[in-house]
Design an enzyme around this catalytic site. Structure first.
Site, PDB file in Angstrom:
ATOM      1  N   SER A 192       0.860  -0.668   0.052  1.00 29.51           N
ATOM      2  CA  SER A 192       0.076  -0.217  -0.051  1.00 29.51           C
ATOM      3  C   SER A 192       1.027   1.273  -0.101  1.00 29.51           C
ATOM      4  O   SER A 192       1.369   1.178  -1.070  1.00 29.51           O
ATOM      5  CB  SER A 192      -0.758   0.422   1.185  1.00 29.51           C
ATOM      6  OG  SER A 192      -1.885   0.851   1.735  1.00 29.51           O
ATOM      7  N   ASP A 287      -9.692  -4.202  -4.333  1.00 24.67           N
ATOM      8  CA  ASP A 287      -9.611  -2.773  -3.316  1.00 24.67           C
ATOM      9  C   ASP A 287      -9.210  -2.653  -4.742  1.00 24.67           C
ATOM     10  O   ASP A 287      -8.967  -2.476  -5.666  1.00 24.67           O
ATOM     11  CB  ASP A 287      -7.875  -3.565  -3.210  1.00 24.67           C
ATOM     12  CG  ASP A 287      -6.752  -2.698  -2.894  1.00 24.67           C
ATOM     13  OD1 ASP A 287      -7.338  -1.531  -2.639  1.00 24.67           O
ATOM     14  OD2 ASP A 287      -5.873  -2.769  -3.364  1.00 24.67           O
ATOM     15  N   HIS A 317      -8.017  -4.682   0.011  1.00 21.55           N
ATOM     16  CA  HIS A 317      -6.987  -4.393   0.427  1.00 21.55           C
ATOM     17  C   HIS A 317      -6.286  -4.654   1.965  1.00 21.55           C
ATOM     18  O   HIS A 317      -7.233  -4.763   2.899  1.00 21.55           O
ATOM     19  CB  HIS A 317      -7.034  -2.654   0.245  1.00 21.55           C
ATOM     20  CG  HIS A 317      -6.024  -2.093   0.356  1.00 21.55           C
ATOM     21  ND1 HIS A 317      -4.963  -1.438  -0.622  1.00 21.55           N
ATOM     22  CD2 HIS A 317      -5.337  -1.833   1.591  1.00 21.55           C
ATOM     23  CE1 HIS A 317      -4.278  -1.160  -0.260  1.00 21.55           C
ATOM     24  NE2 HIS A 317      -3.928  -0.571   0.976  1.00 21.55           N
TER      25      HIS A 317
END
Length: 348
Positions: A192, A287, A317
């Site tokens: 991320s 995601d 995610h």
């Protein structure tokens, strides 16, 4: 929020996957042909009950929520791995780091390593929140993993984090021999926002013609601050990473008048992709950043970089940090570990 609904949602998260699939029946969401994994959807439904729509938490509340969520739903590493807390230089002073060595790690001769940068929207997450993940990567890849703590926004906005990461990476290379690490076989990775910082560093190193890592691992990377991809639009209200939350993270990390499309924030805009190291890019189909990862992988490939893309169409995610309740997380971690083992043994 109904207490009964909350308990029911929590029970779904904790139930075996087969039973959860049966409970959902044919009601699992589908986005662009990608059906949600039942356990991932159970997590999303729980988060939707906990997070009130349209209510922005304080930074401290958000940090506590993330830490608590991972503590409850990530399984510890069961393999024998040693941990050692240390420091590495940041751009304005020492930063905490943690080094993981799998059983049998031979410090008498230089070994390959992974420098890992945790996710959390640049404002949260820590070495501790990603402790289990880093330990598992060390065990499954059979390498040393160095988890590095960069400064967080909003206390330290852009460019504090990328400056810390650059300083820490160069210091790790310089100190590699004393840590039993081969400085020429260091991979760089993150998830991320951590993957964003890894890609940002690769841009900066390439631009400055500084030594590049041997390989890169980008797990659901955020690489384009325009936030206009089809998957972001389709999943803009997803409980785990709504568009409103992404904008909040970005605004805290890089407040106005900072241009968010500079390559150090939006690595997809980098003109320095040619010559970058072999890459592993992992994306999750539920995601919003699904297409960020795919677009960046395609850009790397177009620049001549060898790229392996791992697609998890039903996942959400952050699922690699939810291995206690999402079985596919364990599969994904092993896939990352296997790729690292091979990549760090052989040239691209």
């Amino acid at each position: 929020m109904s207490k009964v609904k909350l308990i029911a949602a929590l029970l779904r998260v904790l139930m075996p996957e087969a039973l959860v699939r049966l409970l959902y029946g044919g009601r699992l969401p589908v986005v662009a042909g990608r059906q949600a994994d039942p356990k991932a959807q159970a997590v999303a439904d729980l988060v939707a009950l906990v997070r009130q729509p349209g209510v922005v938490p304080t930074v401290e509340e958000s940090r506590e929520q993330l830490a608590g969520f991972v503590a409850r739903f990530d399984a510890p590493c069961v393999d024998p791995v040693t941990r050692e807390d240390m420091t590495l230089p940041g751009s304005e002073g020492p930063r905490p780091a943690r080094i993981y060595r799998p059983e049998g790690f031979d410090q008498s001769r230089p070994q390959p390593a992974l420098m890992y940068l945790h996710g959390g929207g640049w404002i949260q997450g820590s070495i501790d929140s990603h402790d289990a993940l880093c330990a598992k990567l060390a065990a499954r890849a059979g390498i040393c993993v160095v988890s590095f703590s960069y400064r967080l926004a909003p206390e330290h906005s852009f460019p504090a984090a990328p400056q810390d990461v650059r300083t820490g990476y160069l210091a790790l290379r310089a100190q590699a021999a004393e840590l039993g690490i081969d400085g020429d076989r260091i991979a760089l990775g993150g998830d991320s926002a951590g993957a964003n910082l890894a890609a940002s560093l690769l841009h900066s190193l390439s631009e400055a013609k500084l030594p590049l890592p041997w390989a890169q691992v980008l797990v659901y990377p955020a690489v384009d601050a325009r936030l206009n991809s089809e998957s972001i639009q389709a999943l803009q209200d997803h409980p785990l990473l709504a568009m409103s939350r992404m904008k909040w993270y970005l605004d805290l990390y890089a407040p106005e008048p900072q241009d968010k499309l500079v390559p150090e924030i939006s690595p997809l805009m980098s003109p320095c992709l040619t010559g970058q190291p072999q890459a592993f890019v992992l994306v999750a189909g539920h995601d919003p950043l699904w297409e960020d990862g795919l677009s960046y992988a395609a850009a790397l490939e177009a620049a001549g970089v060898a790229v392996t893309v791992a697609r998890y169409p039903g996942q959400v995610h952050g699922f690699l940090n939810l291995s206690k309740v999402i079985p596919q997380a364990d599969t994904a971690i092993s896939e990352v570990g296997d790729w690292l083992r091979q990549a760090l043994e052989n040239p691209a």
